[in-house]
Design an enzyme around this catalytic site. Structure first.
Site, short mmCIF file in Angstrom:
data_model
loop_
_atom_site.label_atom_id
_atom_site.label_comp_id
_atom_site.label_asym_id
_atom_site.label_seq_id
_atom_site.Cartn_x
_atom_site.Cartn_y
_atom_site.Cartn_z
N TRP A 200 -9.25 7.56 -8.34
CA TRP A 200 -10.50 7.86 -9.07
C TRP A 200 -10.41 7.31 -10.49
O TRP A 200 -11.36 6.71 -11.00
CB TRP A 200 -10.79 9.37 -9.08
CG TRP A 200 -11.65 9.73 -7.90
CD1 TRP A 200 -11.23 10.23 -6.71
CD2 TRP A 200 -13.08 9.55 -7.80
NE1 TRP A 200 -12.30 10.38 -5.86
CE2 TRP A 200 -13.45 9.98 -6.50
CE3 TRP A 200 -14.07 9.08 -8.65
CZ2 TRP A 200 -14.78 9.94 -6.05
CZ3 TRP A 200 -15.39 9.03 -8.20
CH2 TRP A 200 -15.73 9.47 -6.92
N GLU B 243 0.85 -1.21 0.00
CA GLU B 243 0.00 0.00 0.00
C GLU B 243 0.87 1.25 0.00
O GLU B 243 0.58 2.24 -0.67
CB GLU B 243 -0.93 0.03 1.21
CG GLU B 243 -1.83 -1.17 1.37
CD GLU B 243 -2.65 -1.49 0.14
OE1 GLU B 243 -3.11 -0.56 -0.54
OE2 GLU B 243 -2.81 -2.69 -0.15
N TRP C 17 -20.76 11.28 -20.40
CA TRP C 17 -21.28 11.20 -19.02
C TRP C 17 -22.68 11.76 -18.97
O TRP C 17 -23.02 12.68 -19.72
CB TRP C 17 -20.37 11.99 -18.06
CG TRP C 17 -18.93 11.55 -18.10
CD1 TRP C 17 -17.89 12.21 -18.68
CD2 TRP C 17 -18.38 10.36 -17.53
NE1 TRP C 17 -16.73 11.51 -18.50
CE2 TRP C 17 -16.99 10.37 -17.79
CE3 TRP C 17 -18.92 9.28 -16.81
CZ2 TRP C 17 -16.13 9.35 -17.38
CZ3 TRP C 17 -18.06 8.27 -16.38
CH2 TRP C 17 -16.69 8.30 -16.67
N TRP D 78 -15.75 11.19 -13.52
CA TRP D 78 -14.91 10.92 -12.34
C TRP D 78 -14.31 12.20 -11.76
O TRP D 78 -14.03 12.29 -10.57
CB TRP D 78 -13.80 9.90 -12.67
CG TRP D 78 -12.88 10.29 -13.80
CD1 TRP D 78 -13.03 9.98 -15.13
CD2 TRP D 78 -11.67 11.06 -13.71
NE1 TRP D 78 -11.99 10.51 -15.86
CE2 TRP D 78 -11.13 11.18 -15.02
CE3 TRP D 78 -10.97 11.66 -12.67
CZ2 TRP D 78 -9.95 11.87 -15.31
CZ3 TRP D 78 -9.79 12.35 -12.95
CH2 TRP D 78 -9.29 12.45 -14.25
N ASN E 292 -10.98 2.74 2.80
CA ASN E 292 -10.58 2.53 1.40
C ASN E 292 -11.56 1.65 0.62
O ASN E 292 -11.89 1.95 -0.53
CB ASN E 292 -9.19 1.90 1.35
CG ASN E 292 -8.74 1.68 -0.08
OD1 ASN E 292 -8.63 2.63 -0.86
ND2 ASN E 292 -8.51 0.43 -0.46
N TRP F 263 1.93 1.72 -3.43
CA TRP F 263 0.88 2.33 -4.27
C TRP F 263 0.93 3.86 -4.18
O TRP F 263 0.77 4.57 -5.15
CB TRP F 263 -0.52 1.87 -3.83
CG TRP F 263 -1.02 0.63 -4.52
CD1 TRP F 263 -1.12 -0.62 -3.96
CD2 TRP F 263 -1.47 0.50 -5.88
NE1 TRP F 263 -1.61 -1.50 -4.91
CE2 TRP F 263 -1.83 -0.84 -6.08
CE3 TRP F 263 -1.61 1.39 -6.95
CZ2 TRP F 263 -2.33 -1.31 -7.31
CZ3 TRP F 263 -2.10 0.93 -8.17
CH2 TRP F 263 -2.45 -0.40 -8.34
P1 FAD Z 1 -3.66 1.86 5.15
O1 FAD Z 1 -4.57 0.89 4.52
O2 FAD Z 1 -3.16 1.55 6.51
O3 FAD Z 1 -2.43 2.05 4.14
C1 FAD Z 1 -1.20 2.66 4.55
C2 FAD Z 1 -0.88 3.82 3.63
O4 FAD Z 1 -0.68 3.35 2.30
C3 FAD Z 1 -1.96 4.86 3.53
O5 FAD Z 1 -1.91 5.75 4.61
C4 FAD Z 1 -1.64 5.51 2.20
O6 FAD Z 1 -0.58 6.42 2.31
C5 FAD Z 1 -1.15 4.33 1.38
N1 FAD Z 1 -2.27 3.76 0.59
C6 FAD Z 1 -3.16 2.82 0.98
N2 FAD Z 1 -4.01 2.55 -0.03
C7 FAD Z 1 -3.65 3.32 -1.06
C8 FAD Z 1 -4.14 3.50 -2.36
N3 FAD Z 1 -5.19 2.80 -2.85
N4 FAD Z 1 -3.54 4.42 -3.17
C9 FAD Z 1 -2.49 5.15 -2.72
N5 FAD Z 1 -1.97 5.01 -1.49
C10 FAD Z 1 -2.54 4.11 -0.67
N6 FAD Z 1 -5.33 8.17 -0.14
C11 FAD Z 1 -4.75 9.34 0.23
O7 FAD Z 1 -3.79 9.33 1.00
N7 FAD Z 1 -5.23 10.54 -0.25
C12 FAD Z 1 -6.30 10.61 -1.10
O8 FAD Z 1 -6.69 11.72 -1.53
C13 FAD Z 1 -6.94 9.39 -1.48
N8 FAD Z 1 -8.03 9.41 -2.30
C14 FAD Z 1 -8.61 8.22 -2.65
C15 FAD Z 1 -9.72 8.22 -3.50
C16 FAD Z 1 -10.35 7.03 -3.88
C17 FAD Z 1 -11.52 7.05 -4.84
C18 FAD Z 1 -9.85 5.81 -3.38
C19 FAD Z 1 -10.49 4.49 -3.79
C20 FAD Z 1 -8.75 5.78 -2.53
C21 FAD Z 1 -8.11 6.97 -2.16
N9 FAD Z 1 -6.99 6.98 -1.30
C22 FAD Z 1 -6.39 8.16 -0.96
C23 FAD Z 1 -6.33 5.70 -0.89
C24 FAD Z 1 -6.80 5.07 0.42
O9 FAD Z 1 -8.19 5.01 0.47
C25 FAD Z 1 -6.27 5.80 1.66
O10 FAD Z 1 -4.88 6.01 1.55
C26 FAD Z 1 -6.53 4.95 2.92
O11 FAD Z 1 -7.90 4.70 3.06
C27 FAD Z 1 -5.99 5.66 4.14
O12 FAD Z 1 -6.21 4.91 5.30
P2 FAD Z 1 -4.98 4.30 6.11
O13 FAD Z 1 -3.98 5.35 6.36
O14 FAD Z 1 -5.56 3.59 7.30
O15 FAD Z 1 -4.37 3.28 5.05
#
Ligand code: FAD
Length: 435
Positions: free
Chosen positions: A365, A258, A289, A342, A324, A261
């Site tokens: 997105w 993650e 759209w 989107w 997420n 990512w």
């Molecule tokens: P954990 O699940 O504990 O993951 C650890 C870290 O990994 C996160 O803090 C984040 O930095 C990174 N990470 C995890 N999943 C993703 C992912 N899919 N893409 C990129 N990095 C990831 N994350 C953001 O930080 N900012 C946003 O603006 C953002 N917008 C999103 C929009 C959509 C439509 C979706 C589907 C996801 C988005 N995310 C975004 C990714 C993700 O949802 C969040 O990072 C996550 O929910 C944060 O919770 P956590 O810190 O407990 O993550």
């Protein structure tokens, strides 16, 4: 007589430990004055004067100020356009050098280039360092020298490179005696910046080892505390990415993925800045759209009649965060079920998300809409009912956010699932195969 100082300019790296630019500043001088600029170019665009992110930053800065004051120095907190602030500071002090960390978003690049120009004209060295990521846009490339656009091979090389290079910690916290000695400088109130302190929000970044060790089992369950909650801290740099990666290496590879990512999407934005406006795959910009405004408003408010979607949107509106799994479902619902561009959803998230990060938000997105690099194939359309049954089987999450779900007071579904799915498939097919 002007006093000699070296400036360290905080960006989104609001911590004193393992801070690369700060480490180099404190290593080079024993008169380092730390600076933060509340940038009017950014603040003036925030229409919500109770914006939680400003509250978070303010709380993080207040904490920094206490820590810096404890070693007999002070944070210099200013408010204005960065170029103007640097003009004033270089008039007032004899600035020997300015240190900072790289910031990769399009506006930050323009801002830092303007400051670099000004400093160059005044013959002041400007040093900027990689700090926010392990690998930046040109660090991991394919053998032909072009960037990766698919996650799995990128992440493999990322891990190989890390194994070769190792994590380079920078113990800035050990050099704090090299801050410039001064009485505490004035600290403007949040109100004087035009914002209200509706929410203090700052919590220390605490990484729960048990949560991370079980992450692969719990990460999809929004009714549990099954993820790290580190996104806000990563956004503002109140935690070091190197610290998180070292824990991920020890505790859970899925969690490491993650973090990769995050860097993958940062690398994509830096190499393909056009994704801010356009689909990564250009032919997807031919989708027609529906963009129904009243349906969009229902989605924003969490009134679509799909409880899992509505729970997510209400969580977002109330807390600035959303799990997420649910982010994926609401994004798919907006783009596929409602056929709304989107970019509308992305902008709404950008306004509301406490952890808003242009690269991750845009990348995810586009992933959900099927328009991005390495995106879900467009014909894989989430069924919100099945998603809820699978990831919130006892409706614990739904009941938390949508109290009236299951009662006559709750909205009827805005559109029927099978019909909406078919409509989306046709719209996508038409765009991809014109004629
Ligand atoms: P954990 O699940 O504990 O993951 C650890 C870290 O990994 C996160 O803090 C984040 O930095 C990174 N990470 C995890 N999943 C993703 C992912 N899919 N893409 C990129 N990095 C990831 N994350 C953001 O930080 N900012 C946003 O603006 C953002 N917008 C999103 C929009 C959509 C439509 C979706 C589907 C996801 C988005 N995310 C975004 C990714 C993700 O949802 C969040 O990072 C996550 O929910 C944060 O919770 P956590 O810190 O407990 O993550």
């Amino acid at each position: 007589m002007k006093e000699n100082i070296t400036l360290f300019w905080f960006h989104r790296d609001l911590r004193l430990n393992d801070n690369t630019g700060l480490y180099h500043a404190l290593n080079s001088s024993d008169r380092v004055l730390p600076l933060f600029i509340f940038d009017t170019e950014i603040l003036d665009k925030l229409t919500d004067k109770t914006d939680r992110r400003v509250g978070f930053i303010y709380s993080a800065l207040s904490k920094l100020q206490q820590e810096i004051a404890a070693v007999g120095s002070s944070l210099l907190l200013t408010h204005g356009k960065p170029v103007d602030i640097f003009n004033q500071l270089t008039d007032r002090y004899s600035v020997e050098a300015v240190y900072t960390n790289h910031d990769y978003e399009p506006y930050a690049l323009v801002r830092d280039a303007a400051v670099a120009d000004l400093l160059k004209n005044r013959q002041i060295p400007f040093h900027s360092y990689k700090d926010q990521v392990i690998f930046e846009k040109q660090d991991i490339l394919k053998s032909d020298g072009t960037p990766y656009t698919v996650f799995t091979p990128y992440s493999k090389v990322w891990k190989q490179q890390l194994a070769i290079q190792g994590l380079r910690f920078r113990p800035s916290e050990k050099l704090m005696s090299n801050f410039y000695k001064t009485a505490t400088l004035p600290f403007p109130s949040l109100q004087s910046l035009g914002f209200e302190h509706s929410w203090t929000g700052f919590t220390e970044p605490v990484i729960d080892e048990d949560v991370i060790r079980r992450y692969h089992l719990t990460r999809n369950l929004p009714y549990l505390q099954g993820t790290s909650n580190m996104s806000v801290h990563l956004r503002f740099g109140t935690i070091s990415i190197r610290e998180l990666v070292s824990k991920a290496l020890a505790w859970n590879e899925q969690w490491l993925n993650e973090l990769i990512w995050r860097e993958f999407f940062m690398m994509i934005l830096a190499n393909y800045p056009e994704v801010v406006e356009k689909s990564f795959k250009p032919k997807y910009d031919f989708i027609v759209w529906r963009n129904d405004e009243s349906e969009f408003m229902k989605w924003c408010r969490g009134e679509t009649g799909y409880p899992f979607v509505d729970a997510g949107m209400r969580e977002l509106n109330e807390t600035g965060l959303m799990h997420n799994r649910v982010r994926m479902v609401v994004a798919s619902f907006l783009t596929k079920h409602l056929l709304i561009d989107w970019r509308w959803g992305e902008h709404y998230f950008a306004e509301k998300l406490l952890d808003f990060e242009l690269s991750s938000n845009n990348g995810n997105w586009q992933w959900a809409a099927g328009t991005g690099c390495d995106a879900a194939p467009y014909f894989r359309i989430f069924n919100p009912w099945e998603q809820a049954a699978r990831y919130d089987p006892d409706s614990v999450y739904i009941k938390k956010w949508v109290k009236e779900a299951g009662t006559p007071a709750y909205a009827t579904p805005i559109v029927e699932h099978t019909y909406a799915r078919q409509r989306a498939l046709e719209a996508y097919k038409k765009a991809l195969n014109p004629l």
